[in-house]
Design a protein around this motif. Structure first.
Motif, PDB file in Angstrom:
ATOM      1  N   PHE A 179      79.940  29.624   2.519  1.00 45.53           N
ATOM      2  CA  PHE A 179      79.490  29.158   1.214  1.00 45.53           C
ATOM      3  C   PHE A 179      79.486  30.286   0.186  1.00 45.53           C
ATOM      4  O   PHE A 179      79.282  31.457   0.534  1.00 45.53           O
ATOM      5  CB  PHE A 179      78.068  28.594   1.299  1.00 45.53           C
ATOM      6  N   GLN A 180      79.654  29.899  -1.054  1.00 47.30           N
ATOM      7  CA  GLN A 180      79.430  30.798  -2.182  1.00 47.30           C
ATOM      8  C   GLN A 180      78.119  30.355  -2.842  1.00 47.30           C
ATOM      9  O   GLN A 180      78.021  29.249  -3.372  1.00 47.30           O
ATOM     10  CB  GLN A 180      80.576  30.691  -3.184  1.00 47.30           C
ATOM     11  N   VAL A 181      77.114  31.207  -2.812  1.00 49.86           N
ATOM     12  CA  VAL A 181      75.802  30.869  -3.365  1.00 49.86           C
ATOM     13  C   VAL A 181      75.822  31.119  -4.874  1.00 49.86           C
ATOM     14  O   VAL A 181      76.127  32.224  -5.323  1.00 49.86           O
ATOM     15  CB  VAL A 181      74.686  31.688  -2.693  1.00 49.86           C
ATOM     16  N   GLU A 182      75.494  30.099  -5.638  1.00 50.56           N
ATOM     17  CA  GLU A 182      75.506  30.210  -7.093  1.00 50.56           C
ATOM     18  C   GLU A 182      74.122  30.463  -7.674  1.00 50.56           C
ATOM     19  O   GLU A 182      73.971  31.237  -8.617  1.00 50.56           O
ATOM     20  CB  GLU A 182      76.108  28.945  -7.706  1.00 50.56           C
ATOM     21  N   ILE A 183      73.099  29.804  -7.131  1.00 51.88           N
ATOM     22  CA  ILE A 183      71.731  29.975  -7.616  1.00 51.88           C
ATOM     23  C   ILE A 183      70.803  29.940  -6.411  1.00 51.88           C
ATOM     24  O   ILE A 183      70.990  29.122  -5.503  1.00 51.88           O
ATOM     25  CB  ILE A 183      71.306  28.853  -8.592  1.00 51.88           C
ATOM     26  N   ALA A 184      69.794  30.804  -6.413  1.00 54.44           N
ATOM     27  CA  ALA A 184      68.759  30.766  -5.380  1.00 54.44           C
ATOM     28  C   ALA A 184      67.430  31.160  -6.016  1.00 54.44           C
ATOM     29  O   ALA A 184      67.354  32.171  -6.723  1.00 54.44           O
ATOM     30  CB  ALA A 184      69.100  31.698  -4.223  1.00 54.44           C
ATOM     31  N   GLN A 185      66.416  30.362  -5.784  1.00 55.85           N
ATOM     32  CA  GLN A 185      65.089  30.613  -6.343  1.00 55.85           C
ATOM     33  C   GLN A 185      64.035  30.447  -5.254  1.00 55.85           C
ATOM     34  O   GLN A 185      64.121  29.531  -4.445  1.00 55.85           O
ATOM     35  CB  GLN A 185      64.768  29.631  -7.476  1.00 55.85           C
ATOM     36  N   HIS A 186      63.037  31.321  -5.271  1.00 54.68           N
ATOM     37  CA  HIS A 186      61.863  31.191  -4.410  1.00 54.68           C
ATOM     38  C   HIS A 186      60.652  31.229  -5.323  1.00 54.68           C
ATOM     39  O   HIS A 186      60.494  32.167  -6.113  1.00 54.68           O
ATOM     40  CB  HIS A 186      61.816  32.335  -3.392  1.00 54.68           C
ATOM     41  N   TYR A 187      59.810  30.190  -5.252  1.00 51.44           N
ATOM     42  CA  TYR A 187      58.729  30.113  -6.236  1.00 51.44           C
ATOM     43  C   TYR A 187      57.517  29.391  -5.666  1.00 51.44           C
ATOM     44  O   TYR A 187      57.626  28.604  -4.722  1.00 51.44           O
ATOM     45  CB  TYR A 187      59.210  29.400  -7.507  1.00 51.44           C
ATOM     46  N   ASP A 188      56.356  29.676  -6.257  1.00 53.67           N
ATOM     47  CA  ASP A 188      55.120  28.982  -5.893  1.00 53.67           C
ATOM     48  C   ASP A 188      55.112  27.603  -6.545  1.00 53.67           C
ATOM     49  O   ASP A 188      55.474  27.458  -7.722  1.00 53.67           O
ATOM     50  CB  ASP A 188      53.900  29.755  -6.385  1.00 53.67           C
ATOM     51  N   ARG A 189      54.685  26.607  -5.777  1.00 55.29           N
ATOM     52  CA  ARG A 189      54.522  25.277  -6.355  1.00 55.29           C
ATOM     53  C   ARG A 189      53.281  24.618  -5.758  1.00 55.29           C
ATOM     54  O   ARG A 189      53.367  23.760  -4.869  1.00 55.29           O
ATOM     55  CB  ARG A 189      55.754  24.405  -6.079  1.00 55.29           C
ATOM     56  N   PRO A 190      52.091  25.043  -6.219  1.00 54.76           N
ATOM     57  CA  PRO A 190      50.878  24.376  -5.741  1.00 54.76           C
ATOM     58  C   PRO A 190      51.009  22.876  -5.988  1.00 54.76           C
ATOM     59  O   PRO A 190      51.326  22.451  -7.095  1.00 54.76           O
ATOM     60  CB  PRO A 190      49.775  25.001  -6.601  1.00 54.76           C
ATOM     61  N   THR A 191      50.778  22.084  -4.952  1.00 56.09           N
ATOM     62  CA  THR A 191      51.079  20.659  -5.004  1.00 56.09           C
ATOM     63  C   THR A 191      49.809  19.845  -4.830  1.00 56.09           C
ATOM     64  O   THR A 191      49.149  19.915  -3.786  1.00 56.09           O
ATOM     65  CB  THR A 191      52.106  20.305  -3.916  1.00 56.09           C
ATOM     66  N   GLN A 192      49.467  19.084  -5.868  1.00 57.37           N
ATOM     67  CA  GLN A 192      48.248  18.285  -5.826  1.00 57.37           C
ATOM     68  C   GLN A 192      48.379  17.166  -4.797  1.00 57.37           C
ATOM     69  O   GLN A 192      49.371  16.432  -4.776  1.00 57.37           O
ATOM     70  CB  GLN A 192      47.959  17.691  -7.207  1.00 57.37           C
TER      71      GLN A 192
END
Length: 261
Positions: A179-192
């Motif tokens: 694969f060619q990776v175009e976008i990668a994000q790691h983020y907090d998402r507190p989930t109600q």
């Protein structure tokens, strides 16, 4: 032996609809186009597959849970759903895109899953996924393991049910597969969570049932209640429970000239 999670599909839709709601933002990344053939890998009860199909796509929904697939078929009989293993599936026709929301952290053999996804994409096809990332639900699971251990349920406390990778681990595996990776994000998402009284307990009942195999239901209920009580200083605010979610979101493509084929 592979651990099989038995899903309560009705409870999933009634109290954990946030899974599909957050997935709608991932569809914006997918940007489905008319006449594309798209695989929804880990389709659950089919709501996101239905949304994708409204763009004029041919959507195939696949999930490891027969319970989820049965409910998806009832809700959306015009779509095609089938039971399958994300690490070992086979279709005769390739896909223009593979979409996966909140599923791939359940697949411990992640390299096999990546290889399967790569094989099933057309050259130039895209992979759009979101999954639990490093540190996901850490507060809840740390306390759960502690409670199980303290009550003598050692094997249950050591269960490895999920794979929550960092960006480097997962994108490197994608690239190694071609694969060619175009976008990668790691983020907090507190989930109600839905219930202000039993939010964490409900979450454990829905998603962590495998930890309670061999635990009498009365003891399991006590453990869930204790985990929730211990998590309260960290995960309860403004009258609501929040799960400490951390997410990994990736867009990758299979190159037009794919050396791995």
């Amino acid at each position: 032996m592979k651990q099989r999670t038995v899903w309560n599909a009705q409870l999933y839709d009634q109290k954990h609809a946030f899974v599909a709601e957050y997935g709608k933002g991932l569809i914006e990344w997918l940007a489905p186009k008319p006449r594309e053939r798209i695989l929804d890998l880990g389709c659950g009860t089919g709501h996101l597959a239905h949304t994708i199909a409204q763009a004029g796509c041919e959507v195939v929904g696949m999930d490891a849970s027969a319970e989820m697939v049965e409910q998806a078929r009832r809700a959306f009989p015009e779509l095609h759903f089938e039971v399958g293993d994300a690490a070992d599936f086979s279709f005769t026709e390739p896909f223009d895109a593979i979409f996966s929301n909140a599923t791939l952290h359940w697949v411990l053999d992640y390299q096999a899953a990546i290889a399967c996804m790569y094989r099933h994409l057309k050259p130039g096809g895209r992979l759009v996924l979101e999954m639990g990332g490093a540190g996901n639900i850490e507060q809840i699971i740390r306390q759960l393991r502690t409670e199980l251990q303290n009550r003598g349920y050692r094997s249950q406390s050591e269960l490895q049910l999920w794979f929550f990778p960092g960006i480097g681990t997962y994108t490197s595996a994608l690239e190694a597969a071609g694969f060619q990776v175009e976008i990668a994000q790691h983020y907090d998402r507190p989930t109600q969570l839905q219930s202000s009284a039993h939010g964490v307990e409900d979450w454990l009942s829905m998603f962590a049932g495998a930890f309670f195999e061999g635990v009498p239901e009365g003891k399991a209920a006590e453990i869930r209640a204790q985990v929730q009580a211990a998590a309260r200083p960290h995960l309860f605010r403004d009258g609501h429970w929040y799960a400490d979610y951390k997410r990994l979101r990736v867009m990758a493509v299979k190159p037009l000239r794919a050396d791995k084929d």
